[in-house]
Design a protein around this motif. Structure first.
Motif, PDB file in Angstrom:
ATOM      1  N   PHE A   1      -3.349   4.629   6.761  1.00  0.00           N
ATOM      2  CA  PHE A   1      -3.084   3.185   6.763  1.00  0.00           C
ATOM      3  C   PHE A   1      -3.952   2.467   7.795  1.00  0.00           C
ATOM      4  N   ALA A   2      -4.161   3.089   8.948  1.00  0.00           N
ATOM      5  CA  ALA A   2      -5.011   2.477   9.976  1.00  0.00           C
ATOM      6  C   ALA A   2      -6.454   2.367   9.483  1.00  0.00           C
ATOM      7  N   TYR A   3      -6.954   3.394   8.819  1.00  0.00           N
ATOM      8  CA  TYR A   3      -8.312   3.344   8.280  1.00  0.00           C
ATOM      9  C   TYR A   3      -8.411   2.244   7.215  1.00  0.00           C
ATOM     10  N   ALA A   4      -7.390   2.150   6.377  1.00  0.00           N
ATOM     11  CA  ALA A   4      -7.391   1.125   5.326  1.00  0.00           C
ATOM     12  C   ALA A   4      -7.328  -0.283   5.914  1.00  0.00           C
ATOM     13  N   ASP A   5      -6.716  -0.440   7.094  1.00  0.00           N
ATOM     14  CA  ASP A   5      -6.726  -1.740   7.760  1.00  0.00           C
ATOM     15  C   ASP A   5      -8.151  -2.165   8.076  1.00  0.00           C
ATOM     16  N   LEU A   6      -8.970  -1.212   8.510  1.00  0.00           N
ATOM     17  CA  LEU A   6     -10.362  -1.491   8.869  1.00  0.00           C
ATOM     18  C   LEU A   6     -11.298  -1.484   7.662  1.00  0.00           C
TER      19      LEU A   6
ATOM     20  N   ALA B   1       3.814  13.492   9.469  1.00  0.00           N
ATOM     21  CA  ALA B   1       3.431  14.126  10.735  1.00  0.00           C
ATOM     22  C   ALA B   1       2.196  13.464  11.358  1.00  0.00           C
ATOM     23  N   GLY B   2       1.719  12.384  10.772  1.00  0.00           N
ATOM     24  CA  GLY B   2       0.610  11.645  11.375  1.00  0.00           C
ATOM     25  C   GLY B   2      -0.490  11.232  10.421  1.00  0.00           C
ATOM     26  N   LEU B   3      -0.635  11.941   9.315  1.00  0.00           N
ATOM     27  CA  LEU B   3      -1.721  11.601   8.397  1.00  0.00           C
ATOM     28  C   LEU B   3      -1.540  10.216   7.789  1.00  0.00           C
ATOM     29  N   ALA B   4      -0.318   9.847   7.440  1.00  0.00           N
ATOM     30  CA  ALA B   4      -0.086   8.528   6.834  1.00  0.00           C
ATOM     31  C   ALA B   4      -0.529   7.416   7.777  1.00  0.00           C
ATOM     32  N   ASP B   5      -0.200   7.551   9.053  1.00  0.00           N
ATOM     33  CA  ASP B   5      -0.615   6.527  10.025  1.00  0.00           C
ATOM     34  C   ASP B   5      -2.131   6.415  10.074  1.00  0.00           C
ATOM     35  N   ARG B   6      -2.829   7.543  10.025  1.00  0.00           N
ATOM     36  CA  ARG B   6      -4.298   7.531  10.047  1.00  0.00           C
ATOM     37  C   ARG B   6      -4.859   6.887   8.786  1.00  0.00           C
TER      38      ARG B   6
ATOM     39  N   GLU C   1       3.851   2.166   2.651  1.00  0.00           N
ATOM     40  CA  GLU C   1       3.655   1.651   3.986  1.00  0.00           C
ATOM     41  C   GLU C   1       4.876   0.812   4.359  1.00  0.00           C
ATOM     42  N   LYS C   2       5.237   0.868   5.614  1.00  0.00           N
ATOM     43  CA  LYS C   2       6.441   0.157   6.051  1.00  0.00           C
ATOM     44  C   LYS C   2       6.279  -1.355   5.972  1.00  0.00           C
TER      45      LYS C   2
ATOM     46  N   ARG D   1       0.850  -1.182   0.000  1.00  0.00           N
ATOM     47  CA  ARG D   1       0.000   0.000   0.000  1.00  0.00           C
ATOM     48  C   ARG D   1       0.892   1.241   0.000  1.00  0.00           C
ATOM     49  N   ALA D   2       0.436   2.228  -0.743  1.00  0.00           N
ATOM     50  CA  ALA D   2       1.194   3.471  -0.860  1.00  0.00           C
ATOM     51  C   ALA D   2       0.217   4.641  -0.887  1.00  0.00           C
ATOM     52  N   ILE D   3       0.703   5.766  -0.467  1.00  0.00           N
ATOM     53  CA  ILE D   3      -0.082   6.996  -0.562  1.00  0.00           C
ATOM     54  C   ILE D   3       0.440   7.757  -1.766  1.00  0.00           C
ATOM     55  N   THR D   4      -0.483   8.095  -2.641  1.00  0.00           N
ATOM     56  CA  THR D   4      -0.158   8.781  -3.885  1.00  0.00           C
ATOM     57  C   THR D   4      -0.858  10.137  -3.900  1.00  0.00           C
TER      58      THR D   4
END
Length: 161
Positions: free
Chosen positions: A134-139, A127-132, A157-158, A102-105
């Protein structure tokens, strides 16, 4: 969600993210059942189809330069206000699957962000948006779209899928 980096005024004047042609209709947002109901109450003719646990608009075949406008779009902006679908809240950032990860484009049609330094856009994600995202995409894996050529990849994503 992007108010620190993208002004509401710029979005209200542009609205490109709410109007789709035959080439980008695949980008229509994914809705929850509750948001579908809100839209149907205001626009009874709106139809949705299921997509991996979420819902997207049923859009007929668009021909030539025909456009599809999001039924939630009104003369004063989005009828959903701050309750927009997650896709809309993070746009022009997109979450896509690129080579099994997964990647943010970034959607290039957003003039407001596309002409900013990439370092600023990536720093905002870090600064935090990526974590949010990826976490949303997990759900809600239904929001992850296949990679579409031409979208600059800003951050992978790491962990692999």
């Amino acid at each position: 969600m992007l108010k620190e980096i993208l002004s509401g005024e710029a979005c209200a004047q542009c609205r490109l993210c709410c109007i789709f042609d035959r080439y980008d209709v695949w980008e229509t947002p994914v809705f929850t059942a509750e948001l579908c109901e809100r839209i149907r109450e205001a626009r009874p003719g709106t139809e949705f189809v299921t997509k991996d646990g979420g819902y997207i608009f049923r859009v007929g075949e668009l021909r030539g330069d025909e456009l599809f406008s999001c039924p939630a779009l009104t003369d004063t902006g989005c009828m959903l206000g701050d309750d927009k679908p997650f896709d809309c809240r993070i746009w022009p950032y997109r979450i896509m699957e690129v080579g099994g990860r997964r990647a943010i484009t970034l959607a290039s049609i957003c003039d407001e962000l596309y002409h900013r330094p990439l370092s600023q856009l990536v720093d905002f994600l870090k600064a935090g948006l990526a974590d949010r995202i990826f976490a949303y995409a997990d759900l809600h894996p239904e929001i992850v779209k296949p990679y579409y050529e031409g979208y600059p990849v800003l951050l992978f994503e790491k962990k692999p899928l």
